[in-house]
Scaffold this motif. Structure first.
Motif, mmCIF file in Angstrom:
data_model
loop_
_atom_site.group_PDB
_atom_site.id
_atom_site.type_symbol
_atom_site.label_atom_id
_atom_site.label_comp_id
_atom_site.label_asym_id
_atom_site.label_seq_id
_atom_site.Cartn_x
_atom_site.Cartn_y
_atom_site.Cartn_z
ATOM 1 N N GLY A 83 0.862 -1.127 -0.035
ATOM 2 C CA GLY A 83 0.062 -0.188 0.194
ATOM 3 C C GLY A 83 0.762 1.195 0.014
ATOM 4 N N THR A 84 0.566 2.102 -0.984
ATOM 5 C CA THR A 84 1.513 3.177 -0.975
ATOM 6 C C THR A 84 0.541 4.656 -1.013
ATOM 7 O OG1 THR A 84 1.196 3.413 -3.459
ATOM 8 C CG2 THR A 84 3.077 2.084 -2.612
ATOM 9 N N VAL A 85 -0.671 4.494 -0.966
ATOM 10 C CA VAL A 85 -1.402 5.647 -0.799
ATOM 11 C C VAL A 85 -2.551 6.036 0.355
ATOM 12 C CG1 VAL A 85 -3.246 7.087 -2.023
ATOM 13 C CG2 VAL A 85 -1.512 5.738 -3.417
ATOM 14 N N PHE A 86 -2.332 6.848 1.281
ATOM 15 C CA PHE A 86 -3.255 6.798 2.339
ATOM 16 C C PHE A 86 -3.883 8.126 2.451
ATOM 17 C CE2 PHE A 86 0.817 8.590 3.323
ATOM 18 C CZ PHE A 86 0.291 9.648 4.161
ATOM 19 N N LEU A 109 1.575 9.825 -0.180
ATOM 20 C CA LEU A 109 1.951 8.439 -0.830
ATOM 21 C C LEU A 109 3.345 8.106 -0.157
ATOM 22 C CD1 LEU A 109 0.900 10.345 -3.287
ATOM 23 C CD2 LEU A 109 0.976 8.068 -4.533
ATOM 24 N N THR A 110 3.545 6.692 0.164
ATOM 25 C CA THR A 110 4.597 6.229 0.745
ATOM 26 C C THR A 110 5.860 5.883 -0.093
ATOM 27 O OG1 THR A 110 3.731 4.270 1.120
ATOM 28 C CG2 THR A 110 3.576 5.776 3.075
ATOM 29 N N GLY A 111 5.415 5.750 -1.432
ATOM 30 C CA GLY A 111 6.616 5.315 -2.267
ATOM 31 C C GLY A 111 6.959 3.916 -2.087
ATOM 32 N N PHE A 112 8.160 3.661 -2.198
ATOM 33 C CA PHE A 112 8.882 2.214 -1.959
ATOM 34 C C PHE A 112 8.901 1.837 -0.479
ATOM 35 C CE2 PHE A 112 10.690 2.619 -6.368
ATOM 36 C CZ PHE A 112 9.860 1.571 -6.917
ATOM 37 N N GLN A 113 8.362 2.698 0.477
ATOM 38 C CA GLN A 113 8.632 2.291 1.831
ATOM 39 C C GLN A 113 7.062 1.578 1.794
ATOM 40 O OE1 GLN A 113 10.687 3.002 4.112
ATOM 41 N NE2 GLN A 113 11.746 3.551 2.472
ATOM 42 N N ILE A 123 5.464 8.679 7.861
ATOM 43 C CA ILE A 123 6.169 9.210 6.744
ATOM 44 C C ILE A 123 6.721 10.528 7.205
ATOM 45 C CG2 ILE A 123 4.094 10.802 6.304
ATOM 46 C CD1 ILE A 123 4.374 10.425 3.254
ATOM 47 N N LYS A 124 7.994 10.809 6.476
ATOM 48 C CA LYS A 124 8.368 12.120 6.712
ATOM 49 C C LYS A 124 7.768 13.145 6.542
ATOM 50 C CE LYS A 124 13.238 10.293 5.693
ATOM 51 N NZ LYS A 124 14.544 10.262 4.841
ATOM 52 N N GLU A 125 7.869 14.369 7.334
ATOM 53 C CA GLU A 125 7.155 15.484 7.115
ATOM 54 C C GLU A 125 7.420 16.334 5.716
ATOM 55 O OE1 GLU A 125 7.416 19.017 9.372
ATOM 56 O OE2 GLU A 125 9.684 18.796 9.625
ATOM 57 N N THR A 126 8.531 16.163 5.160
ATOM 58 C CA THR A 126 9.146 16.709 3.703
ATOM 59 C C THR A 126 8.695 15.579 2.738
ATOM 60 O OG1 THR A 126 11.118 15.332 4.226
ATOM 61 C CG2 THR A 126 11.005 17.805 4.739
ATOM 62 N N GLY A 127 8.018 14.497 3.200
ATOM 63 C CA GLY A 127 7.586 13.331 1.997
ATOM 64 C C GLY A 127 6.450 13.969 1.439
ATOM 65 N N ASN A 128 5.822 13.021 0.505
ATOM 66 C CA ASN A 128 4.890 13.427 -0.493
ATOM 67 C C ASN A 128 3.424 13.358 0.461
ATOM 68 O OD1 ASN A 128 3.263 13.871 -2.804
ATOM 69 N ND2 ASN A 128 4.279 12.015 -3.775
ATOM 70 N N PRO A 145 -4.817 10.485 -5.305
ATOM 71 C CA PRO A 145 -3.604 10.521 -5.877
ATOM 72 C C PRO A 145 -3.017 9.487 -7.017
ATOM 73 C CG PRO A 145 -3.598 10.615 -3.529
ATOM 74 C CD PRO A 145 -4.599 10.157 -3.890
ATOM 75 N N PHE A 146 -3.231 8.304 -6.671
ATOM 76 C CA PHE A 146 -2.361 7.488 -7.526
ATOM 77 C C PHE A 146 -2.406 7.333 -9.037
ATOM 78 C CE2 PHE A 146 -2.339 3.153 -9.753
ATOM 79 C CZ PHE A 146 -0.937 2.783 -9.617
ATOM 80 N N GLY A 147 -3.730 7.338 -9.678
ATOM 81 C CA GLY A 147 -3.648 7.513 -11.190
ATOM 82 C C GLY A 147 -3.335 8.915 -11.560
#
Length: 322
Positions: A83-86, A109-113, A123-128, A145-147
């Motif tokens: 899961g990458t989108v929350f 989005l967490t990406g590859f995390q 998630i880092k505050e500077t992240g997406n 976000p995903f699509g």
């Protein structure tokens, strides 16, 4: 010696190995602890998308299977919670966090995390990650976000910002990328032709597109209209099949099915938030599943029948209340 305090636990969808949806297990794991620069998010909703299905099933061809194993884990995912989108609520902030506060409703989005298919993620505050649009429910925010970020990337790479009233052909217009591409192209005042199944015409019309081609009724490659941009949001067609439909001067073809991958940025997410906030973008949700129905959600996404997005509710409510 004092006993260490028991770890706090949370429910999560865990991928135990690569394979069919049945390799997923809904179980309790340790709740993450945010680092100094991280947010702890109580996840209210997350999307289940083609990327999740592809990772779980290691569903790529040729040398890309080797690449995926090297990147994601050889026998099973190194990050077992996919899961990458929350969309959710900031429950705790690290000591160094200054951009968000406890109680903020956010989407990201967490990406590859990975890690979004759980009751909590970090998630880092500077992240997406950005504040959730106020007019979006958590389910809608998770479907946003995903699509859309994929569509923004490819349409901008195709030069849509430089075109005046561009003519755009969108293939696979009813998936999560396709429905987003329609709306992003409309925000650039494009004249859109959408290719989808007969069953998808109604959805495409609701998104404001009247020029439609049902691929199960006719061969869209046989038409005479030429386009500034052709975007294959399904990844099922090759450029050679569509090249004659591109305008001779500056026509550009893009596909999600090639080696080019979309780069997701916070700027894209802020753009989507702005569009959503003024009613120029809507989240297209096909079905909402509970966390306990994660296996069924993966089966549905893998079936290819979904129109728009599939959402996993972690709030216990199928409507993922605002």
């Amino acid at each position: 010696m004092l006993d260490k305090p028991d770890k706090q636990m949370m429910k999560a969808v865990v991928c135990t190995q690569y394979g069919p949806p049945e390799v997923l297990s809904i179980t309790d794991i340790a709740k993450p602890v945010p680092k100094n620069n991280e947010l702890l998010i109580r996840v209210m909703a997350a999307s289940v998308n083609s990327g999740d299905v592809r990772v779980r099933g290691l569903s790529v061809e040729g040398f890309m299977k080797l690449v995926m194993r090297l990147v994601l884990g050889w026998k099973k995912p190194r990050k077992p919670v996919l899961g990458t989108v929350f969309a959710g609520v900031v429950e705790q902030t690290g000591k160094a966090v200054t951009r968000f506060n406890t109680g903020d409703a956010v989407v990201g989005l967490t990406g590859f995390q990975f890690g979004a298919h759980a009751a909590y993620t970090t998630i880092k505050e500077t992240g997406n990650v950005v504040l959730k649009p106020q007019n979006a429910s958590f389910a809608e925010a998770a479907a946003m976000p995903f699509g859309a970020q994929t569509a923004i990337y490819f349409l901008e790479k195709a030069g849509i910002k430089k075109c005046v009233n561009p003519q755009v052909l969108i293939i696979g217009a009813t998936g999560s990328v396709g429905t987003a591409a329609i709306q992003i192209a409309r925000s650039h005042h494009a004249d859109i032709t959408a290719v989808c199944s007969s069953a998808g015409i109604e959805l495409v019309n609701k998104l404001g597109v009247t020029n439609t081609i049902a691929y199960d009724k006719e061969d869209f490659t046989k038409q005479s209209t030429q386009f500034d941009i052709i975007f294959d949001a399904s990844g099922k067609y090759k450029k050679r099949q569509c090249a004659h439909l591109l305008k001779a001067q500056g026509g550009v073809y893009k596909t999600v099915g090639g080696l080019e991958y979309a780069h997701e940025t916070k700027e894209q997410l802020l753009f989507l938030k702005e569009l959503y906030g003024r009613g120029a973008y809507q989240a297209v949700i096909d079905k909402v599943f509970t966390i306990d129905e994660a296996i069924e959600a993966h089966h549905y996404v893998e079936s290819g029948k979904k129109k728009g997005n599939v959402v996993l509710s972690l709030s216990g409510e199928n409507d993922c209340n605002k």
